[in-house]
Design a protein around this motif. Structure first.
Motif, PDB file in Angstrom:
ATOM      1  N   ARG A 258       0.847  -1.191   0.000  1.00  0.00           N
ATOM      2  CA  ARG A 258       0.000   0.000   0.000  1.00  0.00           C
ATOM      3  C   ARG A 258       0.881   1.239   0.000  1.00  0.00           C
ATOM      4  NH1 ARG A 258      -2.225   0.926   6.191  1.00  0.00           N
ATOM      5  NH2 ARG A 258      -0.210   0.757   7.240  1.00  0.00           N
ATOM      6  N   LEU A 259       0.289   2.378  -0.340  1.00  0.00           N
ATOM      7  CA  LEU A 259       0.960   3.661  -0.194  1.00  0.00           C
ATOM      8  C   LEU A 259       0.491   4.279   1.118  1.00  0.00           C
ATOM      9  CD1 LEU A 259       1.164   5.670  -3.549  1.00  0.00           C
ATOM     10  CD2 LEU A 259       3.031   4.780  -2.148  1.00  0.00           C
ATOM     11  N   MET A 260       1.407   4.469   2.030  1.00  0.00           N
ATOM     12  CA  MET A 260       1.074   5.000   3.340  1.00  0.00           C
ATOM     13  C   MET A 260       1.293   6.505   3.357  1.00  0.00           C
ATOM     14  SD  MET A 260       0.018   4.228   6.334  1.00  0.00           S
ATOM     15  CE  MET A 260      -0.023   4.830   8.018  1.00  0.00           C
ATOM     16  N   PRO A 261       0.227   7.327   3.513  1.00  0.00           N
ATOM     17  CA  PRO A 261       0.413   8.776   3.618  1.00  0.00           C
ATOM     18  C   PRO A 261       1.271   9.128   4.833  1.00  0.00           C
ATOM     19  CG  PRO A 261      -1.897   8.224   3.231  1.00  0.00           C
ATOM     20  CD  PRO A 261      -1.192   6.935   3.565  1.00  0.00           C
ATOM     21  N   LEU A 262       2.211  10.042   4.649  1.00  0.00           N
ATOM     22  CA  LEU A 262       3.126  10.416   5.721  1.00  0.00           C
ATOM     23  C   LEU A 262       2.865  11.824   6.246  1.00  0.00           C
ATOM     24  CD1 LEU A 262       6.445   9.046   4.169  1.00  0.00           C
ATOM     25  CD2 LEU A 262       4.955   7.915   5.835  1.00  0.00           C
ATOM     26  N   TYR A 263       2.811  12.786   5.325  1.00  0.00           N
ATOM     27  CA  TYR A 263       2.628  14.192   5.698  1.00  0.00           C
ATOM     28  C   TYR A 263       2.379  15.000   4.429  1.00  0.00           C
ATOM     29  CZ  TYR A 263       7.579  13.905   4.421  1.00  0.00           C
ATOM     30  OH  TYR A 263       8.746  13.628   3.773  1.00  0.00           O
ATOM     31  N   PHE A 264       2.100  16.270   4.595  1.00  0.00           N
ATOM     32  CA  PHE A 264       1.951  17.192   3.464  1.00  0.00           C
ATOM     33  C   PHE A 264       3.144  18.140   3.430  1.00  0.00           C
ATOM     34  CE2 PHE A 264      -2.581  16.237   4.340  1.00  0.00           C
ATOM     35  CZ  PHE A 264      -2.969  15.818   3.079  1.00  0.00           C
ATOM     36  N   LEU A 265       3.473  18.587   2.219  1.00  0.00           N
ATOM     37  CA  LEU A 265       4.427  19.674   2.036  1.00  0.00           C
ATOM     38  C   LEU A 265       3.704  20.823   1.349  1.00  0.00           C
ATOM     39  CD1 LEU A 265       7.547  17.731   0.687  1.00  0.00           C
ATOM     40  CD2 LEU A 265       7.202  18.598   3.000  1.00  0.00           C
ATOM     41  N   LYS A 266       4.109  22.050   1.659  1.00  0.00           N
ATOM     42  CA  LYS A 266       3.538  23.214   0.981  1.00  0.00           C
ATOM     43  C   LYS A 266       4.226  23.392  -0.360  1.00  0.00           C
ATOM     44  CE  LYS A 266       1.804  26.082   4.757  1.00  0.00           C
ATOM     45  NZ  LYS A 266       1.804  27.452   5.340  1.00  0.00           N
ATOM     46  N   ALA A 267       3.438  23.516  -1.413  1.00  0.00           N
ATOM     47  CA  ALA A 267       4.007  23.639  -2.756  1.00  0.00           C
ATOM     48  C   ALA A 267       4.924  24.846  -2.874  1.00  0.00           C
ATOM     49  CB  ALA A 267       2.891  23.715  -3.795  1.00  0.00           C
ATOM     50  N   GLY A 268       4.641  25.897  -2.131  1.00  0.00           N
ATOM     51  CA  GLY A 268       5.480  27.092  -2.183  1.00  0.00           C
ATOM     52  C   GLY A 268       6.688  27.026  -1.286  1.00  0.00           C
ATOM     53  N   ASN A 269       6.709  26.046  -0.387  1.00  0.00           N
ATOM     54  CA  ASN A 269       7.816  25.910   0.561  1.00  0.00           C
ATOM     55  C   ASN A 269       7.964  24.441   0.928  1.00  0.00           C
ATOM     56  OD1 ASN A 269       9.742  26.124   2.539  1.00  0.00           O
ATOM     57  ND2 ASN A 269       8.422  27.150   4.030  1.00  0.00           N
ATOM     58  N   MET A 270       8.696  23.711   0.107  1.00  0.00           N
ATOM     59  CA  MET A 270       8.778  22.258   0.266  1.00  0.00           C
ATOM     60  C   MET A 270       9.564  21.836   1.504  1.00  0.00           C
ATOM     61  SD  MET A 270       6.995  20.683  -2.068  1.00  0.00           S
ATOM     62  CE  MET A 270       7.639  19.084  -2.570  1.00  0.00           C
ATOM     63  N   SER A 271      10.128  22.776   2.226  1.00  0.00           N
ATOM     64  CA  SER A 271      10.819  22.440   3.475  1.00  0.00           C
ATOM     65  C   SER A 271       9.857  22.436   4.658  1.00  0.00           C
ATOM     66  CB  SER A 271      11.954  23.431   3.744  1.00  0.00           C
ATOM     67  OG  SER A 271      11.441  24.744   3.912  1.00  0.00           O
ATOM     68  N   CYS A 272       8.611  22.864   4.399  1.00  0.00           N
ATOM     69  CA  CYS A 272       7.606  22.963   5.463  1.00  0.00           C
ATOM     70  C   CYS A 272       6.710  21.726   5.465  1.00  0.00           C
ATOM     71  CB  CYS A 272       6.758  24.222   5.273  1.00  0.00           C
ATOM     72  SG  CYS A 272       5.455  24.428   6.499  1.00  0.00           S
ATOM     73  N   LYS A 273       6.826  20.908   6.512  1.00  0.00           N
ATOM     74  CA  LYS A 273       5.999  19.717   6.642  1.00  0.00           C
ATOM     75  C   LYS A 273       4.752  20.017   7.458  1.00  0.00           C
ATOM     76  CE  LYS A 273       9.624  16.168   6.395  1.00  0.00           C
ATOM     77  NZ  LYS A 273      10.230  15.014   7.093  1.00  0.00           N
ATOM     78  N   LEU A 274       3.625  19.473   7.006  1.00  0.00           N
ATOM     79  CA  LEU A 274       2.362  19.632   7.724  1.00  0.00           C
ATOM     80  C   LEU A 274       1.795  18.261   8.057  1.00  0.00           C
ATOM     81  CD1 LEU A 274       0.676  22.421   5.548  1.00  0.00           C
ATOM     82  CD2 LEU A 274       1.901  22.727   7.699  1.00  0.00           C
ATOM     83  N   ALA A 275       1.211  18.134   9.227  1.00  0.00           N
ATOM     84  CA  ALA A 275       0.619  16.862   9.650  1.00  0.00           C
ATOM     85  C   ALA A 275      -0.597  16.538   8.794  1.00  0.00           C
ATOM     86  CB  ALA A 275       0.228  16.933  11.121  1.00  0.00           C
TER      87      ALA A 275
END
Length: 400
Positions: A258-275
């Motif tokens: 399966r593909l396990m979702p981990l987190y989101f990244l902001k398209a404008g700031n790929m260094s920013c992880k979101l839960a």
């Protein structure tokens, strides 16, 4: 072209008995032409294989073991996530793997792999001629047989010890052939076939009438099969797919992933992880140009948004100005209907294909869903047994 792809795709995944009340008049009129093309394609495939068997066409062989990851149908089977899974596993055991990828469709998959594997000993070679690409990379970095180093054995490959073996980490010990099943001009030591559990074989016809790149009898060449997106279907569906596979090759090892979702990244700031919980109770528009949009959308729904809408494009589609206008129009309509500002969610492949284009969706927020492949324990088959199975096949090939 996008409209044509969608028309053909619907034909490919519509069972023959449902055509009359599902397909349009245009689609029905295309079936004889597609059927003829499919028949001709079906003649060419075995003829090509026969030429290689007779030695009339040359098959290249690399000086390192080759693991091929491929499929029988177009798109959405989890090939690239599996390639990354294998690369991370081997790199973690102190082996430098070389990923050979064609770089098709804007090289979105290659770009994603490069971003994920940056800083690791994994090398990535991009080019349609995989043998020539491999030769260039092997010449640059050198190669080594893993068996020459006593600590590169099954025990180490299954170990949690991730310390890099600096004595040979720069030299390539394995090649991983991305989308390799039909690339028969390159010898492989093990053939992994990925199957999409949600839409395994379509209408069972060869392209372009159906989604099959080869008949199911091609599974005879497989060393093991991985049924991907297995968490998105029922156990009954899994058993039906496994039964069809074993009709071709009775004792073929079958694993689930399966593909396990981990987190989101902001398209404008790929260094920013979101839960993942950040999209709970929000209004979401899923925009994707991937092989299995249904699995992407269903995974987003499971994360708890208030409402999910979708815009699907063909696999590897390059977003253009008219597409951005279409997306913005849909966003505006959603905002008016629900009285809340929607958020766009895309896959990593979509982001890496054209990151600059997504900036034109401002002021709407664009989030990138990051996921990783996991082997699902099932009937005694686990991640460890999957790795053991791979290693045993490689030992049999006398390469390790």
């Amino acid at each position: 072209m996008e409209k044509v792809r969608k028309i053909v795709n619907q034909i490919a995944y519509t069972p023959p008995q449902d055509r009359l009340h599902t397909l349009s008049t245009l689609q029905l009129s295309l079936i004889p032409l597609l059927s003829l093309a499919s028949t001709l394609y079906g003649v060419v495939i075995p003829f090509r294989h026969r030429l290689y068997q007779l030695g009339l066409l040359h098959k290249d062989r690399l000086p390192v073991p080759v693991i091929s990851v491929g499929n029988l149908t177009w798109g959405g089977n989890g090939k690239t996530p599996m390639v990354e899974f294998l690369a991370v596993w081997l790199a973690g055991a102190g082996i430098s793997p070389l990923i050979l990828t064609r770089g098709y469709g804007g090289a979105d998959e290659a770009k994603m792999l490069q971003r994920h594997l940056n800083g690791t000993p994994v090398k990535i070679g991009i080019g349609a001629n995989r043998a020539a690409t491999a030769a260039c990379v092997l010449k640059r970095y050198g190669h080594i047989r893993p068996c020459k180093h006593g600590n590169t054995d099954l025990e180490r490959l299954l170990s949690d010890d991730r310390k890099e073996n600096s004595s040979y980490s720069g030299q390539i010990g394995f090649a991983i052939l991305d989308d390799g099943m039909q690339h028969i001009s390159l010898w492989r030591d093990i053939e992994i076939v990925m199957v999409n559990a949600m839409i395994p074989w379509g209408n069972h016809q060869l392209i372009p009438l159906g989604p099959l790149r080869e008949p199911l009898t091609a599974l005879l060449r497989a060393d093991l099969v991985v049924i991907h997106h297995a968490d998105m279907v029922s156990e009954k569906d899994i058993e039906a797919i496994a039964s069809e596979i074993r009709k071709v090759k009775k004792f073929l090892p079958i694993f689930l992933s399966r593909l396990m979702p981990l987190y989101f990244l902001k398209a404008g700031n790929m260094s920013c992880k979101l839960a993942l919980m950040n999209i709970c109770n929000t209004l979401i528009l899923c925009v994707s140009a991937i092989g299995s949009a249904d699995s992407f959308v269903e995974r987003i729904k499971k994360l708890g948004p208030a409402y999910v809408d979708r815009l699907d494009f063909s696999d590897h589609h390059l977003f253009q100005a008219k597409d951005i206008d279409m997306i913005r129009t849909r966003l505006g309509n959603l905002q008016s209907e629900f009285a809340m500002k929607p958020v766009v969610v895309v896959t990593e492949k979509d982001y890496d294909r054209a990151p600059e284009v997504l900036k034109y969706l401002d002021p709407y927020e664009v989030l990138v869903l990051c996921s990783s492949l996991q082997i699902i324990p099932h009937k005694g088959n686990t991640e460890d047994s999957f790795k053991k199975c791979l290693w045993q096949h490689l030992e049999i090939s006398n390469k390790v």
